[in-house]
Scaffold this active site. Structure first.
Site, PDB file in Angstrom:
ATOM      1  N   ARG A   1      27.048  38.243  46.321  1.00 54.16           N
ATOM      2  CA  ARG A   1      25.605  38.322  46.099  1.00 54.16           C
ATOM      3  C   ARG A   1      24.959  37.043  46.637  1.00 54.16           C
ATOM      4  O   ARG A   1      25.581  35.982  46.657  1.00 54.16           O
ATOM      5  CB  ARG A   1      25.286  38.443  44.607  1.00 54.16           C
ATOM      6  CG  ARG A   1      25.568  39.818  44.023  1.00 54.16           C
ATOM      7  CD  ARG A   1      24.513  40.852  44.463  1.00 54.16           C
ATOM      8  NE  ARG A   1      24.788  42.164  43.909  1.00 54.16           N
ATOM      9  CZ  ARG A   1      25.360  43.178  44.574  1.00 54.16           C
ATOM     10  NH1 ARG A   1      25.741  43.028  45.823  1.00 54.16           N
ATOM     11  NH2 ARG A   1      25.532  44.342  43.990  1.00 54.16           N
TER      12      ARG A   1
ATOM     13  N   HIS B   1      22.746  43.254  54.181  1.00 52.20           N
ATOM     14  CA  HIS B   1      23.367  43.911  53.011  1.00 52.20           C
ATOM     15  C   HIS B   1      23.955  45.270  53.411  1.00 52.20           C
ATOM     16  O   HIS B   1      23.566  46.321  52.886  1.00 52.20           O
ATOM     17  CB  HIS B   1      22.344  44.076  51.867  1.00 52.20           C
ATOM     18  CG  HIS B   1      23.017  44.234  50.527  1.00 52.20           C
ATOM     19  ND1 HIS B   1      22.497  43.754  49.362  1.00 52.20           N
ATOM     20  CD2 HIS B   1      24.195  44.833  50.174  1.00 52.20           C
ATOM     21  CE1 HIS B   1      23.314  44.039  48.356  1.00 52.20           C
ATOM     22  NE2 HIS B   1      24.350  44.701  48.831  1.00 52.20           N
TER      23      HIS B   1
HETATM   24  P1  NDP Z   1      35.270  43.682  40.070  1.00 53.03           P
HETATM   25  O1  NDP Z   1      34.551  43.557  38.785  1.00 53.03           O
HETATM   26  O2  NDP Z   1      36.258  44.802  40.229  1.00 53.03           O
HETATM   27  O3  NDP Z   1      36.070  42.331  40.370  1.00 53.03           O
HETATM   28  C1  NDP Z   1      35.546  41.076  40.141  1.00 53.03           C
HETATM   29  C2  NDP Z   1      36.627  40.007  40.373  1.00 53.03           C
HETATM   30  O4  NDP Z   1      36.034  38.722  40.235  1.00 53.03           O
HETATM   31  C3  NDP Z   1      37.764  40.079  39.359  1.00 53.03           C
HETATM   32  O5  NDP Z   1      38.994  39.815  39.977  1.00 53.03           O
HETATM   33  C4  NDP Z   1      37.404  38.971  38.375  1.00 53.03           C
HETATM   34  O6  NDP Z   1      38.522  38.396  37.697  1.00 53.03           O
HETATM   35  C5  NDP Z   1      36.793  37.946  39.296  1.00 53.03           C
HETATM   36  N1  NDP Z   1      35.915  37.038  38.570  1.00 53.03           N
HETATM   37  C6  NDP Z   1      34.793  37.313  37.874  1.00 53.03           C
HETATM   38  N2  NDP Z   1      34.278  36.201  37.307  1.00 53.03           N
HETATM   39  C7  NDP Z   1      35.117  35.189  37.659  1.00 53.03           C
HETATM   40  C8  NDP Z   1      35.148  33.807  37.378  1.00 53.03           C
HETATM   41  N3  NDP Z   1      34.217  33.227  36.624  1.00 53.03           N
HETATM   42  N4  NDP Z   1      36.157  33.070  37.893  1.00 53.03           N
HETATM   43  C9  NDP Z   1      37.110  33.652  38.664  1.00 53.03           C
HETATM   44  N5  NDP Z   1      37.152  34.973  38.963  1.00 53.03           N
HETATM   45  C10 NDP Z   1      36.162  35.719  38.465  1.00 53.03           C
HETATM   46  O7  NDP Z   1      34.175  43.745  41.211  1.00 53.03           O
HETATM   47  P2  NDP Z   1      34.266  44.453  42.659  1.00 53.03           P
HETATM   48  O8  NDP Z   1      35.464  43.948  43.360  1.00 53.03           O
HETATM   49  O9  NDP Z   1      34.077  45.920  42.527  1.00 53.03           O
HETATM   50  O10 NDP Z   1      32.922  43.899  43.341  1.00 53.03           O
HETATM   51  C11 NDP Z   1      32.686  42.508  43.476  1.00 53.03           C
HETATM   52  C12 NDP Z   1      31.251  42.265  43.908  1.00 53.03           C
HETATM   53  O11 NDP Z   1      31.061  42.647  45.263  1.00 53.03           O
HETATM   54  C13 NDP Z   1      30.191  43.087  43.162  1.00 53.03           C
HETATM   55  O12 NDP Z   1      29.908  42.550  41.908  1.00 53.03           O
HETATM   56  C14 NDP Z   1      29.022  43.000  44.118  1.00 53.03           C
HETATM   57  O13 NDP Z   1      28.237  41.878  43.807  1.00 53.03           O
HETATM   58  C15 NDP Z   1      29.677  42.794  45.491  1.00 53.03           C
HETATM   59  N6  NDP Z   1      29.443  43.947  46.381  1.00 53.03           N
HETATM   60  C16 NDP Z   1      28.811  43.734  47.579  1.00 53.03           C
HETATM   61  C17 NDP Z   1      28.611  44.776  48.466  1.00 53.03           C
HETATM   62  C18 NDP Z   1      27.986  44.527  49.791  1.00 53.03           C
HETATM   63  O14 NDP Z   1      27.706  45.484  50.529  1.00 53.03           O
HETATM   64  N7  NDP Z   1      27.758  43.292  50.177  1.00 53.03           N
HETATM   65  C19 NDP Z   1      29.027  46.147  48.140  1.00 53.03           C
HETATM   66  C20 NDP Z   1      29.693  46.251  46.859  1.00 53.03           C
HETATM   67  C21 NDP Z   1      29.878  45.188  46.020  1.00 53.03           C
HETATM   68  P3  NDP Z   1      39.430  39.265  36.682  1.00 53.03           P
HETATM   69  O15 NDP Z   1      40.169  40.250  37.566  1.00 53.03           O
HETATM   70  O16 NDP Z   1      40.320  38.300  36.054  1.00 53.03           O
HETATM   71  O17 NDP Z   1      38.468  39.948  35.759  1.00 53.03           O
END
Ligand code: NDP
Length: 310
Positions: free
Chosen positions: A225, A273
């Site tokens: 983001r 995006h």
């Molecule tokens: P998920 O919720 O499946 O995964 C998030 C990951 O981030 C997890 O591995 C989580 O750790 C880790 N994480 C979260 N907070 C922290 C932290 N504070 N420190 C370290 N690791 C952290 O999300 P997705 O993979 O489905 O999507 C990720 C993001 O991609 C979305 O939130 C969105 O913003 C973005 N996105 C962008 C798109 C685009 O076109 N540009 C399209 C789709 C999504 P843990 O596994 O331990 O919980």
């Protein structure tokens, strides 16, 4: 009986596409827009940047479905309401994100970014080719998208690391977890790909403090983001030559204003995006399925963890 769903979406064209898709694929769903008669009785809301007074105006809402993978656009009032929240998770979207990341990685690994810059000056310069295993790619976030991207790049021979909140174990990927280990990973990174969700903890993570921990000449790809990036710090890190460049898909303000200096900073690639989306048929299928599950009292698909906010 029909399943009523309140569509709270600030994008008029997207709303039209969704309504058409619901009508075609889910005639059992009754889509209502805010203000329409009966909308105040609906229990399920499907949202993209909803108004932050949504729950005040529609107090019967008991379940929220994001029309996206990320949920940050729901805003604090919805995220902290204690209601169940689900999001979109889609295999084709994972593949699309991998393709986007691969484009960025190949651009850097095979020097296509520098060749394109050189062409603008009629400059013929060749670069020594490196093996994929000599390129260290690190992925911030090993969730649905990050894990897929990390595994795909590892399968192509890149030296891949990943960072998440909880510790993971993945074949051919060096996994790091927690704040304390982040700098260890950053210090061994040629290309950093951000796929974290935006939360109060991750907001602004791509800042000078992080860039300074990357080796000289590292490259940043942000598909998380816009709120993850401190834009002024990034421009500074690229223009002073600490970073080779960056590829950005998401921005604090979208569309990115024409006057934003990111557009014209040499070494920064902007995409609007478009890294990867799920497509409206997948979105309506998942929302309809979860709405039916909610009303039946069945387990929901792809719920977020309300304590973590993603
Ligand atoms: P998920 O919720 O499946 O995964 C998030 C990951 O981030 C997890 O591995 C989580 O750790 C880790 N994480 C979260 N907070 C922290 C932290 N504070 N420190 C370290 N690791 C952290 O999300 P997705 O993979 O489905 O999507 C990720 C993001 O991609 C979305 O939130 C969105 O913003 C973005 N996105 C962008 C798109 C685009 O076109 N540009 C399209 C789709 C999504 P843990 O596994 O331990 O919980």
């Amino acid at each position: 009986m029909k399943i009523p769903i309140l569509l709270a979406n600030n994008d008029a064209a997207f709303t039209e596409q969704l309504i058409a898709s619901f009508q075609q694929r889910h005639p059992d769903v009754d889509v209502l827009l805010p203000g329409q008669p009966g909308s105040d009785k609906v229990q399920v809301a499907a949202c993209w940047f909803p108004d932050d007074t949504l729950l005040t105006n529609y107090p019967n809402i008991k379940f929220i479905h994001a029309l996206s993978a990320g949920v940050d656009h729901l805003g604090e009032s919805l995220l902290s309401a204690g209601l169940p929240i689900c999001r979109i998770v889609d295999e084709r979207q994972k593949q699309g994100m991998f393709e986007y990341a691969l484009w960025g990685v190949l651009n850097v690994h095979r020097y296509f970014d520098l060749a394109a810059q050189n062409q603008r000056q009629n400059c013929w310069q060749r670069y020594k080719q490196k093996a994929a295993q000599d390129i260290r790619v690190s992925v911030l976030g090993l969730g649905a998208l990050g894990e897929y991207v990390a595994k795909g790049l590892a399968d192509l021979g890149y030296s891949v690391s990943g960072w998440s909140r909880s510790q993971k174990a993945m074949a051919n990927i060096t996994c790091y977890s927690g704040e304390a280990s982040l700098s260890d990973m950053l210090g061994q990174t040629d290309i950093l790909i951000n796929l974290l969700p935006l939360s109060p903890v991750t907001k602004g993570i791509l800042s000078r403090k992080l860039f300074d921990q990357l080796p000289q000449g590292a490259y940043v790809i942000n598909c998380g983001r816009g709120g993850h990036v401190n834009e002024a710090d990034l421009i500074q890190a690229v223009t002073r030559g600490h970073l080779r460049g960056a590829m950005l898909d998401v921005f604090d303000e979208e569309p990115l204003p024409e006057t934003n200096p990111l557009w014209t900073t040499q070494g920064i690639v902007i995409t609007p995006h478009m890294a990867s989306d799920a497509g409206e048929t997948v979105v309506v299928d998942q929302v309809a399925e979860n709405a039916a599950r909610f009303l039946r009292g069945d387990a929901l698909l792809n719920p977020i963890n309300l304590d973590h906010g993603y």
